[in-house]
Each structure stands twice: as C-alpha cells, then as structure tokens.
Design an enzyme around this catalytic site. Structure first.
Site, PDB file in Angstrom:
ATOM      1  N   HIS A  85     -29.277   3.831  38.238  1.00  0.00           N
ATOM      2  CA  HIS A  85     -29.610   3.372  36.872  1.00  0.00           C
ATOM      3  C   HIS A  85     -29.683   4.545  35.904  1.00  0.00           C
ATOM      4  CE1 HIS A  85     -30.818  -0.388  38.899  1.00  0.00           C
ATOM      5  NE2 HIS A  85     -31.353   0.443  39.784  1.00  0.00           N
ATOM      6  N   SER A 138     -14.472  22.559  17.422  1.00  0.00           N
ATOM      7  CA  SER A 138     -14.547  21.636  16.296  1.00  0.00           C
ATOM      8  C   SER A 138     -14.064  22.362  15.050  1.00  0.00           C
ATOM      9  CB  SER A 138     -15.997  21.185  16.122  1.00  0.00           C
ATOM     10  OG  SER A 138     -16.229  20.785  14.795  1.00  0.00           O
ATOM     11  N   LYS A 141     -19.313  24.443  18.487  1.00  0.00           N
ATOM     12  CA  LYS A 141     -18.932  23.421  19.480  1.00  0.00           C
ATOM     13  C   LYS A 141     -17.941  23.904  20.525  1.00  0.00           C
ATOM     14  CE  LYS A 141     -20.053  19.709  19.753  1.00  0.00           C
ATOM     15  NZ  LYS A 141     -19.702  18.467  19.091  1.00  0.00           N
ATOM     16  N   GLU A 181     -12.488  14.053  28.638  1.00  0.00           N
ATOM     17  CA  GLU A 181     -12.539  12.928  27.680  1.00  0.00           C
ATOM     18  C   GLU A 181     -11.180  12.256  27.555  1.00  0.00           C
ATOM     19  OE1 GLU A 181     -15.965  14.031  24.424  1.00  0.00           O
ATOM     20  OE2 GLU A 181     -14.098  15.094  24.315  1.00  0.00           O
TER      21      GLU A 181
END
Ligand code: ARG
Length: 460
Positions: A160, A281, A287, A294
């Site tokens: 979970h 970024s 970043k 991804e």
C-alpha cells in the site's frame, strides 16, 4: 490509363485511380521495411514453382539473380519506391519484370498478395521476436548483476506504498527478474504460432498448381503450415498475440520505471541516476529529471494502443482477406520498435543506477517495519499468532505515542504490555535480523537471494 500502368491489377480497369485513393490505399510508405522477407519468400516460392513445373530451374535462377539485384538496389538506396505501385510486393515485382523481362511475370503464379503479405509479416515478426528475445536476455543478465551487487543492501519493502517490512535491494531486483523471465517465456510461446507458413493459400482457396507447401515452409524455417487457406490469409492473431505479450512486458516495465522515478525523488532519495540519464529544466536551474524512466513509462501507452488497434482491426472481419488487414502494419511495427527501444534503454540504465544504501536503511528502520518479527518472537514462546498480533499492536501504539522506534523501547515498557518479553527480544527487532530470518525459498534474506541468483543464471 496512365496511372494504372504500374498496377499489378490494371487489366480490368478503364479509369485511372483517383489520386486521393492512390494515396489512401498505398502501404509502401511503411511496408517497404518488409523487403528482405518479401524477397526471401519470393525465392522460396520460385523454388516451389520449379517443383510445380511452372518454372525451369534456369528461369528460377534468373529470378533469384533479379531479386538479389533488387535487394542490392534497396540497400544502396537506389531503388525507386512508388506509391503508384501500392505496396512493397508490387514494387518489387514491377522492378523484377524490368530487370528480367517477361519471365518476372511468372513469379506470381499460384500466389496472391494475400498469402504473400501474411508470409512476409510472419517472417518479419519472427525475426523481430528473436531480436527482442536477445534484448530480454540481456536485461535479465543486467538484473542479475545488479541483484548480486546488492544482496546485503537493506531497503524498506512496501505494501500500500507504506513501509511494511525490511527487504534487500537484491531481492527487490529479483522480483523484476521473475517478471521479465515470464515475459520472455510468453514471447517464446507466441513465436510458435507466428512461425507457421501461409504460403500456398494463394488468394483464399489454395492454388490449382501443385505448390509444395511443406517444402516451401521448411525452406523458410517455418515450423508448420497454416492448414486452412481462408484462415491463412485472413487472421492476424499472431500479431495480436505478440502485441499482447509486448503489452504485458510494457506494463511490467512501467511498474519498474515508476519505482525508479519515485526512488530518484528528493523525498525518497533511494537511488541516483547519473547525469547521462537525466535531463534538466529550461526554467528551474536546479532540476535533474529522470526522463528516461518517465519516457519508458509513457511509451507503454503506445504499445497498449497498438494492441487495441489490432484487436479492433480483426474484430468482425468476415472471411477471408479484407483490406482492413493492411492496417496491421503500423501498429505492429510500432509495438516492436517501441518495446525494443524501451528494453535497450533499461539495459543501459539499470547498471548506471546508484542505490543510496544509507538512506534506504534509515527508511527501512522507520514505520515499525520489524513489528511482525516481534510478533513472531512471541509465537516462538507459544503465544498464538492472533494474540501476538494484538500485543504487538499495543507496543506499536505505545512507541508511536513516545515517538520512538521499536528497538528503542525500554524493556520495562515492553513488560508493561506483556510480561513474557525479555532482553533477547531486541535481536529480532533489527532490520538485519529481520531480513536474515526470511530464509525460505523466494524470501528476502541475503543467503536466499544469493541462492536464487545462482539458480537464475541457469534459468536464463
Ligand atoms: N498491401 C496489402 C496488405 O498489406 C497486401 C495485400 C493486398 N491484397 C489485396 N487483395 N488487395 O494487406
């Protein structure tokens, strides 16, 4: 009739094909990539035509020379592909007639583009399946090497998405190994049903020439024949099945990449990907984004989409061949290309992943992750598990109210909850003790994982 001149079927037509229709119906812009398999299939068919008494062996030899020349031209980028000639098959046949003259017109005897395209697709997909099989094997090796490096590295295991019990990083890696091994086994299984020969089915009913179907199948390395000509030219279930296998693999991979993305976040900080696998970024100078996992995660959508496209394309098609089937190409090409790229990305990325052992261990020590071990300790002192569960629940609540970990609980406090606790309880509360204790087959202990890795090497 100018625009019908290059068509293999121009004879019964008196009007030119509408220019939009020509564009709409062509497939050569994407099916040209089948050319090595189209040539291979044509050569085998030419041999079959010798057996059937349609071609002399000299004629067959001349056709083979012509087809080889075409292959050379295509590979040298000298071949002129034309949408006027619709597809890869007609383009190659047209050029063959240019090269070997009237003889080239005999090649299509006893064959239709319907069995030809089904053959090309099966030969192509079989080739790609073997390539993907190798990539999966490479990935399995990569996983094993990574697991082996980190058999003793402790991390939290989750259920979970909450810290559940301590596990080892090697054990976690081996979960991906099992999934990927099943994926490869599914791939090998579907290969059998791809590797069947439709050639000789002709348009739909079979051929009136004695095409030696078995001989052609053997020459092309097919394991068996499609035994019904209507089915042979019309079903694309082999493509559906491959794409379903590819989808299952892609979905497995999304789970894996999802974890890597989460692990790379500052909040988790479990692993670090090197700069070479991250991008930045354009506005936030600090970043470092995990774009590779991804993108792999995102690309799964294409593969599942390809599966849906192929299923829908097959749905409700009456026997036998329908032009709908031409629409099988782009989805299956895309599924193969996308899966292959994702596997390559993983093979390159996984060895570069740098786990942060200290951070993972700290997290494994949080969340009362050894509470089950405490209950097991009571069970070993003859407390029924349900009762032990209850007692440990109280201990956890107490520790939580004091904001301390289980192994920081003073013995007096434990004794207040249950008089059977003693000093020896603390050894079972450490994360190392917890993982070491789980030594059954498939368990997380370093010795168990090492055993599994060793066996896994021979399972690959
Ligand atoms: N380009 C076609 C396809 O991909 C080849 C078969 C054409 N057959 C036909 N009867 N028009 O399916």
């Amino acid at each position: 009739m100018a625009s019908n001149s290059g068509k293999t079927w121009g004879g019964r037509f008196s009007a030119e094909t509408d220019s939009f229709v020509e564009k709409f119906t062509q497939s050569v812009s994407f099916d040209y990539r089948l050319y090595p398999f189209d040539i291979q299939g044509s050569m085998a068919h030419a041999n079959g035509l010798v057996e059937a008494g349609v071609l002399t062996s000299d004629e067959r030899d001349a056709i083979v020379v012509g087809l080889e020349k075409i292959r050379t031209e295509i590979e040298a980028d000298e071949f002129i592909w034309s949408t006027e000639r619709e597809d890869v098959h007609s383009n190659i046949e047209f050029r063959l007639v240019e090269l070997v003259g009237e003889l080239g017109k005999k090649l299509h005897t006893g064959r239709s583009r319907n069995d030809q395209v089904a053959t090309d697709m099966r030969l192509w997909l079989r080739h790609e399946v073997d390539r993907i099989d190798e990539q999966m094997t490479c990935l399995l090796q990569v996983i094993l090497d990574c697991a082996e490096k980190y058999t003793d590295t402790i991390m939290p295991g989750f259920t979970h998405m909450q810290i559940a019990q301590p596990i080892t990083f090697g054990h976690h890696m081996m979960a991906w190994f099992e999934m990927m091994l099943r994926d490869r086994s599914r791939l090998r299984d579907c290969r059998k049903r791809i590797n069947m020969s439709p050639l000789g089915a002709a348009a739909l009913a079979g051929s009136s020439f004695s095409i030696p179907r078995e001989q052609i199948a053997i020459e092309l390395g097919f394991e068996s024949l499609c035994r019904n000509s209507l089915d042979a030219v019309s079903d694309r279930d082999f493509a559906v099945e491959f794409t379903s296998v590819a989808s299952t693999t892609a979905i497995h991979i999304t789970r894996w990449c999802e974890e890597i993305i989460v692990w790379c976040s500052d909040i988790f900080g479990f692993v670090r990907l090197p700069d070479s696998f991250c991008t930045g970024s354009s506005i936030m100078p600090q970043k470092r984004n995990p774009d590779v996992p991804e993108l792999i995660r995102g690309k799964s959508g294409r593969i599942v989409g390809d599966l849906v496209a192929l299923l829908t394309l097959t749905k409700s098609q009456p026997l036998a061949y329908n032009r709908d089937n031409q629409e099988d190409k782009e989805p299956i090409f895309d599924a193969v290309d996308t899966l292959s790229e994702c596997l390559q990305a993983l093979c390159e990325m996984i060895p570069e992943m740098q786990p942060n052992s200290q951070r993972m261990r700290e997290c494994a020590e949080q969340g009362y992750s050894t509470a089950t071990d405490l209950a097991d300790w009571l069970v070993r002192r003859s407390v029924p598990f349900r009762e032990a569960h209850e007692i440990v629940g109280e201990v956890v609540a107490l520790a939580e109210s004091k904001n301390i970990r289980l192994d920081e609980m003073p013995l007096e406090q434990l004794l207040q909850v249950d008089s059977r606790f003693d000093e020896s309880v603390f050894s079972s509360l450490s994360v190392v003790g917890s993982v070491n204790a789980r030594d059954t087959v498939g368990g997380t202990s370093p010795t168990s994982v090492k055993r599994e890795i060793e066996q896994a090497r021979s399972r690959i």
